[in-house]
Design a protein around this motif. Structure first.
Motif, PDB file in Angstrom:
ATOM      1  N   LEU A  28       5.715   4.911  -6.210  1.00  0.00           N
ATOM      2  CA  LEU A  28       5.660   4.541  -7.623  1.00  0.00           C
ATOM      3  C   LEU A  28       5.077   3.138  -7.810  1.00  0.00           C
ATOM      4  O   LEU A  28       5.510   2.175  -7.175  1.00  0.00           O
ATOM      5  N   GLY A  29       4.080   3.032  -8.707  1.00  0.00           N
ATOM      6  CA  GLY A  29       3.508   1.745  -9.051  1.00  0.00           C
ATOM      7  C   GLY A  29       2.459   1.223  -8.097  1.00  0.00           C
ATOM      8  O   GLY A  29       1.864   0.166  -8.345  1.00  0.00           O
ATOM      9  N   LEU A  30       2.188   1.940  -7.014  1.00  0.00           N
ATOM     10  CA  LEU A  30       1.177   1.500  -6.060  1.00  0.00           C
ATOM     11  C   LEU A  30      -0.214   1.929  -6.503  1.00  0.00           C
ATOM     12  O   LEU A  30      -0.394   2.955  -7.161  1.00  0.00           O
ATOM     13  N   THR A  31      -1.208   1.134  -6.123  1.00  0.00           N
ATOM     14  CA  THR A  31      -2.589   1.567  -6.305  1.00  0.00           C
ATOM     15  C   THR A  31      -2.918   2.557  -5.190  1.00  0.00           C
ATOM     16  O   THR A  31      -2.160   2.704  -4.221  1.00  0.00           O
ATOM     17  N   ARG A  32      -4.057   3.207  -5.309  1.00  0.00           N
ATOM     18  CA  ARG A  32      -4.423   4.171  -4.274  1.00  0.00           C
ATOM     19  C   ARG A  32      -4.576   3.508  -2.897  1.00  0.00           C
ATOM     20  O   ARG A  32      -4.046   4.027  -1.905  1.00  0.00           O
ATOM     21  N   PRO A  33      -5.265   2.375  -2.773  1.00  0.00           N
ATOM     22  CA  PRO A  33      -5.349   1.727  -1.448  1.00  0.00           C
ATOM     23  C   PRO A  33      -3.980   1.307  -0.913  1.00  0.00           C
ATOM     24  O   PRO A  33      -3.727   1.402   0.299  1.00  0.00           O
ATOM     25  N   GLU A  34      -3.112   0.848  -1.811  1.00  0.00           N
ATOM     26  CA  GLU A  34      -1.768   0.463  -1.369  1.00  0.00           C
ATOM     27  C   GLU A  34      -0.994   1.677  -0.867  1.00  0.00           C
ATOM     28  O   GLU A  34      -0.247   1.591   0.124  1.00  0.00           O
ATOM     29  N   ALA A  35      -1.163   2.821  -1.542  1.00  0.00           N
ATOM     30  CA  ALA A  35      -0.491   4.047  -1.109  1.00  0.00           C
ATOM     31  C   ALA A  35      -1.017   4.498   0.247  1.00  0.00           C
ATOM     32  O   ALA A  35      -0.249   4.941   1.117  1.00  0.00           O
ATOM     33  N   GLU A  36      -2.322   4.381   0.447  1.00  0.00           N
ATOM     34  CA  GLU A  36      -2.907   4.754   1.742  1.00  0.00           C
ATOM     35  C   GLU A  36      -2.333   3.891   2.865  1.00  0.00           C
ATOM     36  O   GLU A  36      -1.990   4.399   3.943  1.00  0.00           O
ATOM     37  N   GLU A  37      -2.208   2.601   2.603  1.00  0.00           N
ATOM     38  CA  GLU A  37      -1.674   1.687   3.617  1.00  0.00           C
ATOM     39  C   GLU A  37      -0.211   2.003   3.921  1.00  0.00           C
ATOM     40  O   GLU A  37       0.211   2.003   5.094  1.00  0.00           O
ATOM     41  N   LYS A  38       0.570   2.273   2.872  1.00  0.00           N
ATOM     42  CA  LYS A  38       1.991   2.547   3.089  1.00  0.00           C
ATOM     43  C   LYS A  38       2.193   3.837   3.867  1.00  0.00           C
ATOM     44  O   LYS A  38       3.041   3.900   4.769  1.00  0.00           O
ATOM     45  N   ILE A  39       1.446   4.873   3.540  1.00  0.00           N
ATOM     46  CA  ILE A  39       1.575   6.142   4.258  1.00  0.00           C
ATOM     47  C   ILE A  39       1.151   5.967   5.713  1.00  0.00           C
ATOM     48  O   ILE A  39       1.802   6.475   6.638  1.00  0.00           O
ATOM     49  N   ALA A  40       0.052   5.220   5.920  1.00  0.00           N
ATOM     50  CA  ALA A  40      -0.430   4.998   7.290  1.00  0.00           C
ATOM     51  C   ALA A  40       0.617   4.277   8.122  1.00  0.00           C
ATOM     52  O   ALA A  40       0.858   4.629   9.291  1.00  0.00           O
ATOM     53  N   GLN A  41       1.264   3.266   7.553  1.00  0.00           N
ATOM     54  CA  GLN A  41       2.279   2.523   8.288  1.00  0.00           C
ATOM     55  C   GLN A  41       3.529   3.372   8.533  1.00  0.00           C
ATOM     56  O   GLN A  41       4.196   3.227   9.570  1.00  0.00           O
ATOM     57  N   THR A  42       3.835   4.282   7.608  1.00  0.00           N
ATOM     58  CA  THR A  42       5.017   5.136   7.746  1.00  0.00           C
ATOM     59  C   THR A  42       4.848   6.146   8.874  1.00  0.00           C
ATOM     60  O   THR A  42       5.804   6.447   9.610  1.00  0.00           O
ATOM     61  N   ILE A  43       3.621   6.676   9.033  1.00  0.00           N
ATOM     62  CA  ILE A  43       3.401   7.720  10.040  1.00  0.00           C
ATOM     63  C   ILE A  43       2.892   7.160  11.369  1.00  0.00           C
ATOM     64  O   ILE A  43       2.812   7.896  12.368  1.00  0.00           O
ATOM     65  N   LYS A  44       2.568   5.887  11.419  1.00  0.00           N
ATOM     66  CA  LYS A  44       2.007   5.291  12.653  1.00  0.00           C
ATOM     67  C   LYS A  44       2.894   5.478  13.882  1.00  0.00           C
ATOM     68  O   LYS A  44       2.383   5.715  14.993  1.00  0.00           O
ATOM     69  N   ILE A 101       3.306  16.219  -5.398  1.00  0.00           N
ATOM     70  CA  ILE A 101       3.702  15.841  -6.750  1.00  0.00           C
ATOM     71  C   ILE A 101       4.707  14.692  -6.671  1.00  0.00           C
ATOM     72  O   ILE A 101       5.725  14.790  -5.990  1.00  0.00           O
ATOM     73  N   VAL A 102       4.397  13.614  -7.376  1.00  0.00           N
ATOM     74  CA  VAL A 102       5.289  12.455  -7.416  1.00  0.00           C
ATOM     75  C   VAL A 102       6.467  12.789  -8.332  1.00  0.00           C
ATOM     76  O   VAL A 102       6.282  13.152  -9.496  1.00  0.00           O
ATOM     77  N   ASP A 103       7.689  12.671  -7.795  1.00  0.00           N
ATOM     78  CA  ASP A 103       8.852  13.037  -8.600  1.00  0.00           C
ATOM     79  C   ASP A 103       9.219  11.923  -9.582  1.00  0.00           C
ATOM     80  O   ASP A 103       8.572  10.871  -9.627  1.00  0.00           O
ATOM     81  N   LYS A 104      10.273  12.153 -10.353  1.00  0.00           N
ATOM     82  CA  LYS A 104      10.643  11.216 -11.413  1.00  0.00           C
ATOM     83  C   LYS A 104      11.060   9.847 -10.875  1.00  0.00           C
ATOM     84  O   LYS A 104      11.034   8.847 -11.598  1.00  0.00           O
ATOM     85  N   ASP A 105      11.437   9.803  -9.599  1.00  0.00           N
ATOM     86  CA  ASP A 105      11.824   8.536  -8.973  1.00  0.00           C
ATOM     87  C   ASP A 105      10.654   7.849  -8.273  1.00  0.00           C
ATOM     88  O   ASP A 105      10.822   6.777  -7.686  1.00  0.00           O
ATOM     89  N   GLY A 106       9.489   8.497  -8.302  1.00  0.00           N
ATOM     90  CA  GLY A 106       8.302   7.893  -7.695  1.00  0.00           C
ATOM     91  C   GLY A 106       8.100   8.226  -6.234  1.00  0.00           C
ATOM     92  O   GLY A 106       7.337   7.542  -5.533  1.00  0.00           O
ATOM     93  N   ASN A 107       8.755   9.303  -5.760  1.00  0.00           N
ATOM     94  CA  ASN A 107       8.649   9.676  -4.354  1.00  0.00           C
ATOM     95  C   ASN A 107       7.811  10.935  -4.170  1.00  0.00           C
ATOM     96  O   ASN A 107       7.710  11.768  -5.074  1.00  0.00           O
ATOM     97  N   ILE A 108       7.228  11.060  -2.977  1.00  0.00           N
ATOM     98  CA  ILE A 108       6.654  12.341  -2.557  1.00  0.00           C
ATOM     99  C   ILE A 108       7.429  12.798  -1.335  1.00  0.00           C
ATOM    100  O   ILE A 108       7.986  11.983  -0.588  1.00  0.00           O
ATOM    101  N   GLY A 143       9.468  12.848   5.584  1.00  0.00           N
ATOM    102  CA  GLY A 143      10.307  13.008   4.396  1.00  0.00           C
ATOM    103  C   GLY A 143       9.807  12.206   3.208  1.00  0.00           C
ATOM    104  O   GLY A 143       8.600  12.087   2.991  1.00  0.00           O
ATOM    105  N   LYS A 144      10.718  11.620   2.453  1.00  0.00           N
ATOM    106  CA  LYS A 144      10.347  10.941   1.219  1.00  0.00           C
ATOM    107  C   LYS A 144       9.638   9.610   1.481  1.00  0.00           C
ATOM    108  O   LYS A 144      10.054   8.822   2.322  1.00  0.00           O
ATOM    109  N   ILE A 145       8.555   9.391   0.702  1.00  0.00           N
ATOM    110  CA  ILE A 145       7.847   8.106   0.710  1.00  0.00           C
ATOM    111  C   ILE A 145       7.750   7.641  -0.738  1.00  0.00           C
ATOM    112  O   ILE A 145       7.295   8.387  -1.612  1.00  0.00           O
ATOM    113  N   HIS A 146       8.174   6.427  -0.994  1.00  0.00           N
ATOM    114  CA  HIS A 146       8.186   5.881  -2.357  1.00  0.00           C
ATOM    115  C   HIS A 146       6.814   5.276  -2.667  1.00  0.00           C
ATOM    116  O   HIS A 146       6.391   4.303  -2.036  1.00  0.00           O
TER     117      HIS A 146
END
Length: 267
Positions: free
Chosen positions: A114-130, A96-103, A109-112
């Motif tokens: 908010l405002g990303l498209t689904r492909p952009e979110a996939e890329e950001k999560i992939a880079q965060t966990i790489k 669940i995305v919180d009021k600040d746009g984080n999961i 931990g927290k990944i921001h």
């Protein structure tokens, strides 16, 4: 008799006029042949908002490396950050995305988002966990909305909340899923209520008699949109008649009871 016969042509004209008016009110896209759809807007990319629920699946050549990022039902996470959903027969968690746009994501931990498209979110999560994978391995992340819904209320055959699986739903498709408008629905004045990522509400209107609706930037709906179909005055009048019909026998019964009571009292 002659007077009645003399009114028949007038009655026929009135009925024909009434039928013509009803056709103009009910028929969709009446000017389709006279407009251009060259300016029709492509479906806008859906962007992540607070309170969205996202199902996230991570895969890799080494399943054990991806395992910490794919929480099982036995995972111990706060109910404020996750909820469960069912996809293809499997029980998955929705973040669940919180009021600040984080999961609140496992391990990192927290990944921001908010405002990303689904492909952009996939890329950001992939880079965060790489960094948690081998240097020669790149994790594959798939993000899906598990809470993409649109609410349709008012003068439709069946008011409902529509769950959208493919993140694509037009105003016409939404109304079709509700069984279309009833004859009492105001087709020239459909109301759309939309909430932005910062909580600001905006409205838009559709005229289904006008084919320019297909060119509207609001033609494709977004998550949590509300569509309201206002009733014609005829519906309000019919409701008043129904109310009168309901109360008439009750009123008659009360009057009869009062009359009987007075009669017995006089005796």
């Amino acid at each position: 008799m002659r007077k009645i016969l003399s009114f028949l042509p007038l009655m026929a004209i009135a009925m024909a006029f009434s039928s013509c008016v009803m056709t103009k009110q009910v028929a969709y896209f009446q000017n389709m042949d006279s407009i251009s759809l060259a300016g029709a807007k492509a479906m806008p990319e859906i962007r992540i908002k607070p309170n969205d629920e996202l199902t996230i699946v991570v895969s890799a050549l080494n399943p054990e490396a991806a395992s910490p990022f794919n929480m099982s039902l036995s995972g111990n996470l706060s109910s404020n950050s996750m909820s469960s959903t069912s996809t293809a027969g499997k029980s998955l968690y929705s973040y669940i995305v919180d009021k600040d746009g984080n999961i609140n994501y496992p391990v990192v931990g927290k990944i921001h988002l908010l405002g990303l498209t689904r492909p952009e979110a996939e890329e950001k999560i992939a880079q965060t966990i790489k960094p948690y994978f081998a240097s020669d391995e790149t994790p594959i992340v798939k993000v899906r909305y598990s809470s993409f819904k649109v609410t349709v209320i008012g003068e439709v055959s069946g008011t409902k909340v529509i769950n959208v699986d493919n993140e694509r739903l037009s105003i016409i498709e939404a109304l079709a899923q509700c069984g279309d408008l009833s004859v009492y629905g105001k087709r020239p004045n459909i109301l759309l209520i939309r909430e932005s990522a910062d909580g600001e509400k905006t409205t838009a209107r559709f005229n289904l008699n006008d084919a320019n609706t297909l060119n509207s930037p609001y033609y494709y709906l977004q998550q949590n949109d509300v569509v309201y179909i206002e009733p014609h005055k005829a519906r309000a009048r019919s409701a008043d008649v129904s109310s009168y019909t309901f109360w008439t026998p009750i009123s008659s019964a009360l009057i009869s009871l009062a009359t009987l009571t007075i009669s017995l009292t006089k005796k």
